[in-house]
Design an enzyme around this catalytic site. Structure first.
Site, short mmCIF file in Angstrom:
data_model
loop_
_atom_site.label_atom_id
_atom_site.label_comp_id
_atom_site.label_asym_id
_atom_site.label_seq_id
_atom_site.Cartn_x
_atom_site.Cartn_y
_atom_site.Cartn_z
NE ARG A 1 -13.62 -22.99 45.30
CZ ARG A 1 -14.67 -22.35 44.83
NH1 ARG A 1 -15.57 -22.97 44.10
NH2 ARG A 1 -14.84 -21.06 45.06
CD GLU A 2 -3.98 -26.11 43.14
OE1 GLU A 2 -3.65 -26.09 41.94
OE2 GLU A 2 -3.44 -26.85 43.98
CB CYS B 1 -6.52 -30.91 48.24
SG CYS B 1 -5.52 -29.47 48.61
CE LYS C 1 -9.03 -26.05 40.62
NZ LYS C 1 -9.94 -25.79 41.71
NE ARG D 1 0.45 -30.12 44.11
CZ ARG D 1 0.07 -29.46 45.21
NH1 ARG D 1 0.47 -29.86 46.39
NH2 ARG D 1 -0.70 -28.39 45.11
CG PHE E 1 -12.58 -24.81 53.79
CD1 PHE E 1 -12.74 -26.18 54.01
CD2 PHE E 1 -12.70 -23.95 54.87
CE1 PHE E 1 -13.02 -26.67 55.28
CE2 PHE E 1 -12.97 -24.43 56.15
CZ PHE E 1 -13.14 -25.79 56.36
C1 UDX Z 1 -10.11 -28.89 46.76
C2 UDX Z 1 -11.29 -28.39 47.59
O1 UDX Z 1 -12.37 -28.01 46.72
C3 UDX Z 1 -10.87 -27.21 48.44
O2 UDX Z 1 -11.94 -26.79 49.27
C4 UDX Z 1 -9.69 -27.64 49.29
O3 UDX Z 1 -9.22 -26.53 50.04
C5 UDX Z 1 -8.55 -28.18 48.43
O4 UDX Z 1 -9.03 -29.23 47.60
P1 UDX Z 1 -8.87 -28.05 44.53
O5 UDX Z 1 -7.90 -29.16 44.75
O6 UDX Z 1 -8.36 -26.70 44.16
O7 UDX Z 1 -9.74 -27.83 45.86
O8 UDX Z 1 -9.84 -28.54 43.37
P2 UDX Z 1 -11.41 -28.76 43.17
O9 UDX Z 1 -12.00 -27.60 42.48
O10 UDX Z 1 -12.06 -29.21 44.41
O11 UDX Z 1 -11.37 -29.96 42.13
C6 UDX Z 1 -10.74 -31.19 42.47
C7 UDX Z 1 -10.77 -32.17 41.33
O12 UDX Z 1 -12.09 -32.66 41.15
C8 UDX Z 1 -10.34 -31.61 39.96
O13 UDX Z 1 -9.49 -32.57 39.36
C9 UDX Z 1 -11.64 -31.46 39.21
O14 UDX Z 1 -11.47 -31.59 37.83
C10 UDX Z 1 -12.45 -32.62 39.77
N1 UDX Z 1 -13.91 -32.43 39.70
C11 UDX Z 1 -14.50 -31.41 40.36
C12 UDX Z 1 -14.68 -33.35 38.99
O15 UDX Z 1 -14.15 -34.31 38.41
N2 UDX Z 1 -16.04 -33.19 38.97
C13 UDX Z 1 -16.66 -32.18 39.62
O16 UDX Z 1 -17.89 -32.11 39.56
C14 UDX Z 1 -15.87 -31.26 40.32
#
Ligand code: UDX
Length: 438
Positions: free
Chosen positions: A155-156, A264, A326, A333, A153
């Site tokens: 997160r980057e 993801c 982010k 990607r 799980f």
């Molecule tokens: C996600 C999951 O959180 C992680 O558990 C899984 O293993 C892989 O996918 P990640 O892709 O690293 O992780 O990013 P995450 O922090 O979840 O953010 C995803 C996207 O949602 C980003 O583009 C972020 O900007 C956006 N986001 C996040 C929002 O637009 N609003 C929010 O409130 C939170």
């Protein structure tokens, strides 16, 4: 007790996992066919931006427990656990996930697999994949192989921390032996109090898809509220704060803006829809189509706001602040920021992209986009600015230091700017999900 493990596939997940396993004391052999990647890892560079990872990689290489190679050899034979961390990208022209890298990893591993070793899949997969891989492995090896699933799980941006202290460990197993080995390999984390959930293969596979579908749904939910707020004069950020105080709802993942992207969330909700369809229960997650659509609409909304302000996009100079999906990541990607830049370019705007670290990836993938590494210089002669990724650099920027801009107009696509400060510096500020008086 320290164990010997292999980690197969050294992308974001595998490289981080290999470092984490070494850090908790195991001997780790990382395997990845790409020679350049292996060379880079052996020299202490992960090859992607992840805070703290290169430093920890170097420390683990120095410990002598961690090494990388391009293929299995005799040294894989006495490994007790083989973690499979290969990618499962979206298939070209389909919503489904491409699981071919998993099958090749299994085929490459089979000749080196001992009958008491445990193969542990960590990749995100369509439910049912682990059962298929077990059958394949049994055929290839001629014995009942131990295959388990342990979704990741991470997160980057916080990948190493997430790997070392996860919120929970989920393991799907079919034998007591696999459970015992997994308890052993994760012993330091279990000892530290990380919840350890033992389940069947299908549940373990589905946990990951479900978690990402839920997270995507939360974001698109607040973005849908933002669409209503925009036409009714309400403020979606305040709305999120207010509903977030209800513990059943919670305040996390309710930030409205240009939406979610990355390697993801977008692909995982599409893969879940595709798999549910295959299983004859497509309707159960048909709502995810809307989640995807709401997300994509937010990008177009930024273009509409710009057109309204500038009259036309044709020939207008627009600066897009951010390219990574982010902050604290150089991953572009499925990035909303990058997509906005590309849509603007397509609409005839003269686009400039700034990002503190992701520009090499942008230049490589989209050489047609102009980029500028110097933040203050990037404002020069612009007719409009879009903040699309909430880097600290942008939050902290003192707008009174910006000179040479043609038209002081900024859209806050992530709702992070101090509006009064920017207005005091002469900017007209608009944001997603709220009406700002200028
Ligand atoms: C996600 C999951 O959180 C992680 O558990 C899984 O293993 C892989 O996918 P990640 O892709 O690293 O992780 O990013 P995450 O922090 O979840 O953010 C995803 C996207 O949602 C980003 O583009 C972020 O900007 C956006 N986001 C996040 C929002 O637009 N609003 C929010 O409130 C939170």
């Amino acid at each position: 007790m320290a164990m010997k493990v292999t980690v197969i596939g050294l992308g974001y997940l595998g490289a981080t996992h290999a470092v984490a396993m070494s850090k908790i004391g195991h001997t780790v052999i990382g395997i990845e066919p790409n020679q350049a990647k292996v060379d880079s890892l052996n020299s202490g560079r992960a090859g992607f931006f992840e805070p703290g990872l290169d430093e920890e990689l170097a420390a683990q290489l120095a410990s002598g427990r961690l090494s990388f190679r391009t293929s299995h050899d005799e040294s894989s034979k006495d490994a007790e656990i083989h973690f499979i961390c290969v990618g499962t990208p979206q298939l070209e022209g389909s919503l489904a996930a491409d699981t071919s890298y998993l099958h090749s990893a299994i085929r490459d591993l089979a000749p080196y697999l001992s009958s008491d070793a445990v193969v542990v899949g960590k990749s995100t997969v369509p439910v049912g994949t682990a059962a298929l891989l077990t059958e394949e492995l049994n055929k290839l090896t001629g014995f009942e192989a131990n295959l388990a699933w342990n979704p990741e799980f991470l997160r980057e941006g916080t990948a190493l921390e997430d790997s070392l202290s996860p919120d929970r460990l989920v393991v799907g197993v079919t034998s007591e032996h696999s459970e015992k080995k997994l308890r052993e390999v994760f012993a330091p984390m279990i000892f530290a109090g990380v919840p350890f959930i033992v389940t069947d293969l299908a549940t373990a596979e589905l946990v990951k898809a479900a978690a990402n579908a839920f997270l995507a749904t939360k974001i698109s939910f607040i973005n849908a509220m933002a669409e209503i707020a925009e036409v009714s004069g309400a403020d979606a950020s305040q709305l999120a704060t207010a509903i977030g105080y209800d513990e059943r709802i919670g305040n996390k993942f309710l930030r409205n803006g240009v939406g979610f992207g990355g390697g993801c969330l977008p692909k995982d909700i599409r893969a879940l829809m595709a798999r549910a369809e295959e299983l004859g229960v497509g309707e159960s997650v048909a709502y995810l189509k809307e989640i995807d659509k709401i997300n994509i609409r937010r990008r177009q909304r930024v273009l509409n706001m710009l057109t309204e302000e500038l009259g036309t996009l044709e020939g207008k100079a627009v600066l897009v602040l951010g390219a990574a999906f982010k902050p604290d990541s150089d991953d572009v990607r499925d990035s909303p920021a990058l997509e906005i830049a590309l849509l603007l370019k397509k609409a005839g705007a003269i686009v400039m992209v700034h990002d503190p670290i992701a520009l090499p990836g942008v230049n490589k993938k989209h050489p047609e986009l102009a980029t500028e590494q110097d933040l203050l210089k990037s404002f020069s002669s612009m007719d409009a600015v879009v903040l699309a990724t909430e880097w600290q650099d942008y939050r902290q920027l003192d707008p009174s230091t910006i000179v040479g801009i043609n038209n002081k107009f900024i859209i806050d696509g992530r709702n992070v700017l101090d509006v009064v400060k920017w207005q005091s510096a002469g900017f007209k500020v608009l944001a997603l999900g709220k009406t700002i008086k200028n």
